[in-house]
Write an enzyme that holds these catalytic residues in place. Structure first.
Site, PDB file in Angstrom:
ATOM      1  N   ARG A  10       1.017  -1.187  -0.166  1.00 25.57           N
ATOM      2  CA  ARG A  10      -0.031   0.070   0.067  1.00 25.57           C
ATOM      3  C   ARG A  10       0.853   1.247   0.102  1.00 25.57           C
ATOM      4  O   ARG A  10       2.078   1.212   0.400  1.00 25.57           O
ATOM      5  CB  ARG A  10      -0.941  -0.042   1.144  1.00 25.57           C
ATOM      6  CG  ARG A  10      -0.223   0.144   2.483  1.00 25.57           C
ATOM      7  CD  ARG A  10      -0.425   1.744   3.036  1.00 25.57           C
ATOM      8  NE  ARG A  10       0.539   1.761   4.168  1.00 25.57           N
ATOM      9  CZ  ARG A  10       1.861   2.158   4.073  1.00 25.57           C
ATOM     10  NH1 ARG A  10       2.629   2.320   3.102  1.00 25.57           N
ATOM     11  NH2 ARG A  10       2.358   2.344   5.293  1.00 25.57           N
ATOM     12  N   GLY A 100      10.851  -3.627   3.126  1.00 23.26           N
ATOM     13  CA  GLY A 100      11.437  -2.460   4.105  1.00 23.26           C
ATOM     14  C   GLY A 100      11.533  -1.251   3.547  1.00 23.26           C
ATOM     15  O   GLY A 100      12.413  -0.337   3.734  1.00 23.26           O
ATOM     16  N   SER A 104       4.267  -1.403   3.183  1.00 17.95           N
ATOM     17  CA  SER A 104       3.982  -2.505   3.888  1.00 17.95           C
ATOM     18  C   SER A 104       4.015  -3.888   3.500  1.00 17.95           C
ATOM     19  O   SER A 104       3.106  -4.740   3.596  1.00 17.95           O
ATOM     20  CB  SER A 104       2.117  -2.171   3.783  1.00 17.95           C
ATOM     21  OG  SER A 104       1.938  -1.217   4.723  1.00 17.95           O
ATOM     22  N   ASP A 147      -2.141  -0.295   7.829  1.00 19.12           N
ATOM     23  CA  ASP A 147      -1.424  -1.267   6.902  1.00 19.12           C
ATOM     24  C   ASP A 147      -2.212  -2.153   6.625  1.00 19.12           C
ATOM     25  O   ASP A 147      -2.609  -2.867   5.392  1.00 19.12           O
ATOM     26  CB  ASP A 147      -0.101  -1.453   7.091  1.00 19.12           C
ATOM     27  CG  ASP A 147       0.959  -0.109   7.191  1.00 19.12           C
ATOM     28  OD1 ASP A 147       0.437   0.874   6.826  1.00 19.12           O
ATOM     29  OD2 ASP A 147       1.856  -0.159   7.811  1.00 19.12           O
TER      30      ASP A 147
HETATM   31  C1  GLA Z   1       3.796   2.402   9.535  1.00 20.08           C
HETATM   32  C2  GLA Z   1       2.602   1.688  10.582  1.00 20.08           C
HETATM   33  C3  GLA Z   1       1.355   2.281  10.239  1.00 20.08           C
HETATM   34  C4  GLA Z   1       1.484   3.692  10.320  1.00 20.08           C
HETATM   35  C5  GLA Z   1       2.380   4.289   9.354  1.00 20.08           C
HETATM   36  C6  GLA Z   1       2.797   5.831   9.350  1.00 20.08           C
HETATM   37  O1  GLA Z   1       3.518   1.941   8.235  1.00 20.08           O
HETATM   38  O2  GLA Z   1       2.731   0.139  10.361  1.00 20.08           O
HETATM   39  O3  GLA Z   1       0.829   1.568  11.440  1.00 20.08           O
HETATM   40  O4  GLA Z   1       1.532   4.349  11.470  1.00 20.08           O
HETATM   41  O5  GLA Z   1       3.779   3.796   9.826  1.00 20.08           O
HETATM   42  O6  GLA Z   1       1.307   6.373   8.954  1.00 20.08           O
END
Ligand code: GLA
Length: 341
Positions: A10, A100, A104, A147
């Protein structure tokens, strides 16, 4: 019978670092993801990977997923720990999603494994909560729910407005004639070794001054004496407002304003929330100067990873593009094996 689970990555169009205080976010699925082809078999989980070293070789009863090797198998183990399946799996993971890089990949891995082990994707909130608990157990990071919800519940050709308190999800139509471009900074980052938890704690401290940030206004944020906590609260309260302003701009086809809101979001993440990097700032500046680009910002947690731009379809981008296109759909479990291209 071989089953195929597929889960997308995502990007957040706008609304980052708002989910863990129950705020609003607007992610969408991209067309890159993780595929798992597997057969239910025996009483072990044995998963190989075409891209990652090592094999996840796990019994069905696991107490502490955080000790499992190789590192990526911790996410698999943590989902197993949540679901406690009665049958094992033998299969292979294949990913065309950079790992990484703020897209996501960990949520996609959790969701693909959970779907394969029988989690019900038609109950996206329950499945997302399960995968989020798995992420906590695997690497000890108390991430928000954005995510996992986005990966499961994304709707093709729509962004997904999330209210991370009520967990209400609203698909937002994506206007015709535009697309999203994702550019990688090349900076690898892991949430567990980033200041993510520090930011979360700072939000907690800000809330002890002005109450839940999801209900607070930017004016409330300005009443906080401590300058650092004031800046953190300013980001969260203004970002929550920007999410809805961005949705209104998309609905009105006012892409210029949508782009301005993305720029304001990036500046807020850079200056008030301090999660950007010089590389991300440089990419955003370059994209904003590119004809056809309406707006650009870092996407996800920051500290490296990717930037996202909104642009007219077909815009020439003179940077290495990881992915471009329109919003994709959420995770799937099917009986038809077919490879991600
Ligand atoms: C990471 C976390 C999410 C969110 C984003 C920032 O992706 O897994 O839960 O906090 O950072 O928006």
């Amino acid at each position: 019978m071989t089953l195929r689970a597929w889960a997308p990555g995502r990007v957040t169009l706008i609304g980052d670092h708002t989910d863990y205080t129950g705020g609003r976010a607007l992610p969408m699925a991209i067309g890159l993801g993780i595929e798992l082809l597997a057969d239910r078999a025996s009483d072990w989980i044995i998963l190989g990977s075409e891209e990652l070293a090592g094999v996840a070789e796990l019994p069905l009863t696991i107490d502490d997923p955080s000790k499992v090797e190789p590192g990526w198998a911790r996410y698999v183990a943590a989902v197993v720990r949540e679901l406690r399946p009665t049958d094992g799996l033998t299969g292979t993971l294949h990913s065309n999603l950079p790992i990484g890089r703020g897209l996501s990949s960990s949520a996609a891995l959790e969701v693909a494994v959970a779907a394969m082990l029988g989690a019900n994707l038609r109950d996206p909130v329950a499945a997302a909560q399960l995968c989020r608990r798995a992420e906590h157990r695997a690497v000890g990071v108390l991430c928000g729910i954005m995510d996992q919800l986005a990966v499961i519940a994304a709707v093709e050709d729509h962004a997904l407005r999330l209210d991370c308190h009520s967990l209400e999800m609203t698909p937002v139509p994506f206007p015709a004639g535009i697309e999203v471009v994702v550019v990688d900074s090349g900076q690898q980052r892991e949430l567990e070794s980033s200041p993510y938890e520090t930011r979360r704690a700072e939000c907690g401290l800000a809330e002890s001054h002005i109450g839940p940030l999801r209900l607070a206004t930017p004016n409330d944020a300005e009443t906080i004496d401590d300058p650092l906590l004031r800046r953190r609260a300013r980001h969260v309260t203004t970002e929550n407002q920007r999410v809805d302003a961005f949705i209104t701009a998309l609905g009105a086809q006012d892409l210029r304003h949508a782009g301005e809101l993305m720029a304001a979001s990036h500046a807020s993440l850079r200056d008030d929330y301090e999660v950007s990097t010089p590389q991300l700032d440089a990419l955003v500046a370059h994209l904003r100067g590119t004809p056809g680009v309406y707006g650009a910002r870092l996407t996800g947690a920051g500290f490296g990873g990717c930037v996202v731009a909104l642009c007219a379809a077909g815009t020439l981008i003179d940077l290495p593009v990881v992915w471009r296109g329109r919003p994709g759909g959420g995770a799937l479990l099917t009986e038809e094996p077919s490879l991600v291209d």
